[in-house]
Design a protein around this motif. Structure first.
Motif, PDB file in Angstrom:
ATOM      1  N   TYR A  38      18.039 -77.362  77.745  1.00  0.00           N
ATOM      2  CA  TYR A  38      17.307 -76.587  76.743  1.00  0.00           C
ATOM      3  C   TYR A  38      15.945 -76.211  77.297  1.00  0.00           C
ATOM      4  CZ  TYR A  38      15.126 -75.482  72.251  1.00  0.00           C
ATOM      5  OH  TYR A  38      14.483 -74.860  71.218  1.00  0.00           O
ATOM      6  N   ILE A  40      12.597 -75.246  76.145  1.00  0.00           N
ATOM      7  CA  ILE A  40      11.899 -75.322  74.864  1.00  0.00           C
ATOM      8  C   ILE A  40      11.022 -74.099  74.582  1.00  0.00           C
ATOM      9  CG2 ILE A  40       9.908 -76.622  75.714  1.00  0.00           C
ATOM     10  CD1 ILE A  40      10.174 -78.249  73.037  1.00  0.00           C
ATOM     11  N   ASP A  43      13.317 -71.306  73.566  1.00  0.00           N
ATOM     12  CA  ASP A  43      14.287 -71.657  72.528  1.00  0.00           C
ATOM     13  C   ASP A  43      15.667 -71.179  72.973  1.00  0.00           C
ATOM     14  OD1 ASP A  43      15.430 -72.616  70.166  1.00  0.00           O
ATOM     15  OD2 ASP A  43      15.011 -70.769  69.064  1.00  0.00           O
ATOM     16  N   ASN A  68      16.473 -66.309  75.785  1.00  0.00           N
ATOM     17  CA  ASN A  68      16.637 -66.403  74.338  1.00  0.00           C
ATOM     18  C   ASN A  68      17.696 -65.427  73.841  1.00  0.00           C
ATOM     19  OD1 ASN A  68      15.678 -65.347  71.440  1.00  0.00           O
ATOM     20  ND2 ASN A  68      15.235 -67.532  71.662  1.00  0.00           N
ATOM     21  N   ARG A 122      19.614 -77.653  69.989  1.00  0.00           N
ATOM     22  CA  ARG A 122      18.428 -77.201  69.246  1.00  0.00           C
ATOM     23  C   ARG A 122      18.011 -78.219  68.194  1.00  0.00           C
ATOM     24  NH1 ARG A 122      19.723 -70.715  68.583  1.00  0.00           N
ATOM     25  NH2 ARG A 122      18.440 -70.051  70.343  1.00  0.00           N
ATOM     26  N   ASN A 123      18.970 -78.821  67.520  1.00  0.00           N
ATOM     27  CA  ASN A 123      18.642 -79.824  66.502  1.00  0.00           C
ATOM     28  C   ASN A 123      17.967 -81.048  67.120  1.00  0.00           C
ATOM     29  OD1 ASN A 123      19.572 -78.318  64.351  1.00  0.00           O
ATOM     30  ND2 ASN A 123      21.606 -79.229  64.375  1.00  0.00           N
ATOM     31  N   ALA A 125      16.300 -81.081  69.973  1.00  0.00           N
ATOM     32  CA  ALA A 125      14.978 -80.654  70.446  1.00  0.00           C
ATOM     33  C   ALA A 125      13.988 -80.584  69.282  1.00  0.00           C
ATOM     34  CB  ALA A 125      15.079 -79.297  71.139  1.00  0.00           C
ATOM     35  N   GLU A 126      14.427 -80.043  68.163  1.00  0.00           N
ATOM     36  CA  GLU A 126      13.562 -79.959  66.988  1.00  0.00           C
ATOM     37  C   GLU A 126      13.170 -81.359  66.502  1.00  0.00           C
ATOM     38  OE1 GLU A 126      13.841 -78.314  62.440  1.00  0.00           O
ATOM     39  OE2 GLU A 126      14.911 -77.204  63.998  1.00  0.00           O
ATOM     40  N   TRP A 127      14.143 -82.283  66.497  1.00  0.00           N
ATOM     41  CA  TRP A 127      13.865 -83.653  66.086  1.00  0.00           C
ATOM     42  C   TRP A 127      12.846 -84.298  67.020  1.00  0.00           C
ATOM     43  CZ3 TRP A 127      14.869 -88.255  68.727  1.00  0.00           C
ATOM     44  CH2 TRP A 127      14.647 -89.422  67.996  1.00  0.00           C
ATOM     45  N   LYS A 128      13.003 -84.080  68.336  1.00  0.00           N
ATOM     46  CA  LYS A 128      12.070 -84.652  69.299  1.00  0.00           C
ATOM     47  C   LYS A 128      10.659 -84.085  69.128  1.00  0.00           C
ATOM     48  CE  LYS A 128      15.297 -85.847  72.999  1.00  0.00           C
ATOM     49  NZ  LYS A 128      15.711 -85.553  74.386  1.00  0.00           N
ATOM     50  N   ILE A 129      10.563 -82.800  68.877  1.00  0.00           N
ATOM     51  CA  ILE A 129       9.261 -82.165  68.667  1.00  0.00           C
ATOM     52  C   ILE A 129       8.615 -82.716  67.403  1.00  0.00           C
ATOM     53  CG2 ILE A 129       8.103 -79.993  68.097  1.00  0.00           C
ATOM     54  CD1 ILE A 129      10.212 -78.628  69.948  1.00  0.00           C
ATOM     55  N   ASP A 130       9.380 -82.802  66.321  1.00  0.00           N
ATOM     56  CA  ASP A 130       8.849 -83.359  65.075  1.00  0.00           C
ATOM     57  C   ASP A 130       8.375 -84.794  65.278  1.00  0.00           C
ATOM     58  OD1 ASP A 130       9.269 -81.037  63.657  1.00  0.00           O
ATOM     59  OD2 ASP A 130      11.123 -81.723  62.706  1.00  0.00           O
TER      60      ASP A 130
END
Length: 137
Positions: A38, A40, A43, A68, A122-123, A125-130
Motif C-alpha cells: 500500500y 499511503i 492511497d 491511485n 485500505r482498512n 492502513a486507515e486503522w494504523k493511521i487512526d
C-alpha cells in the motif's frame, strides 16, 4: 479556477517530470509472485517490482495520481472527480512509460479478488493511521 490550476500543475510539473524520467521504470520482473503493498500517499496499491520505491522522488510524487487511478480501475471505485487529473495523468504516463510493468494487462483491469484485497489493505492502513494519530504521547 480549480480546473485551471489542475491543468497547469499537470502540464508544468507532471509532464516535465515524465519527460525527464521517460522509460526509467522497470518493464520486466524477475519475481514469480511480487508482493503487493500500500502506498499511503497515493492511497493506492503498488507491486514491489514496479520500481516506484526506487525511482526519483519527483517521479514518485507525480506517479501518485497514476497509482491511485489504477487502483480505482482494479477495484472499480470511481469518484465524482475521478475523470479529471488522475485519469489524464494515467494516460500521460502510458505515453511516457508505455512498457512499464505496472501497465501490464494483469495489473490494470477490474478484479473482484484484488478489489477485496485492496479494501482490506485500505482498512488496515486507515486503522494504523487512526491508531498513530490517537496515540497518547
Amino acid at each position: 479556477m480549480y480546473r485551471i490550476l489542475e491543468i497547469a500543475y499537470q502540464k508544468f510539473f507532471i509532464k516535465r517530470v515524465f519527460k525527464r524520467y521517460r522509460n526509467s521504470l522497470p518493464t520486466k520482473t524477475n519475481l514469480s509472485n511480487p508482493k503487493m503493498d500500500y502506498h499511503i500517499l497515493a492511497d493506492a496499491v503498488v507491486w514491489e517490482d514496479e520500481g516506484i520505491g526506487e525511482c526519483h522522488p519527483d517521479l514518485e510524487n507525480a506517479f501518485r495520481y497514476v497509482l491511485n487511478y489504477r487502483t480505482n480501475l482494479i477495484s472499480k471505485e470511481f469518484f465524482k472527480n475521478e475523470q479529471n487529473l488522475s485519469r489524464r495523468t494515467f494516460e500521460l504516463a502510458k505515453k511516457y512509460f508505455p512498457d512499464w510493468i505496472g501497465f501490464h494487462r494483469d495489473r490494470c483491469p477490474y478484479s473482484p479478488e484484488l478489489s477485496e484485497r485492496i479494501l482490506r489493505i485500505r482498512n488496515v492502513a486507515e486503522w494504523k493511521i487512526d491508531k498513530l494519530m490517537n496515540k497518547d504521547i
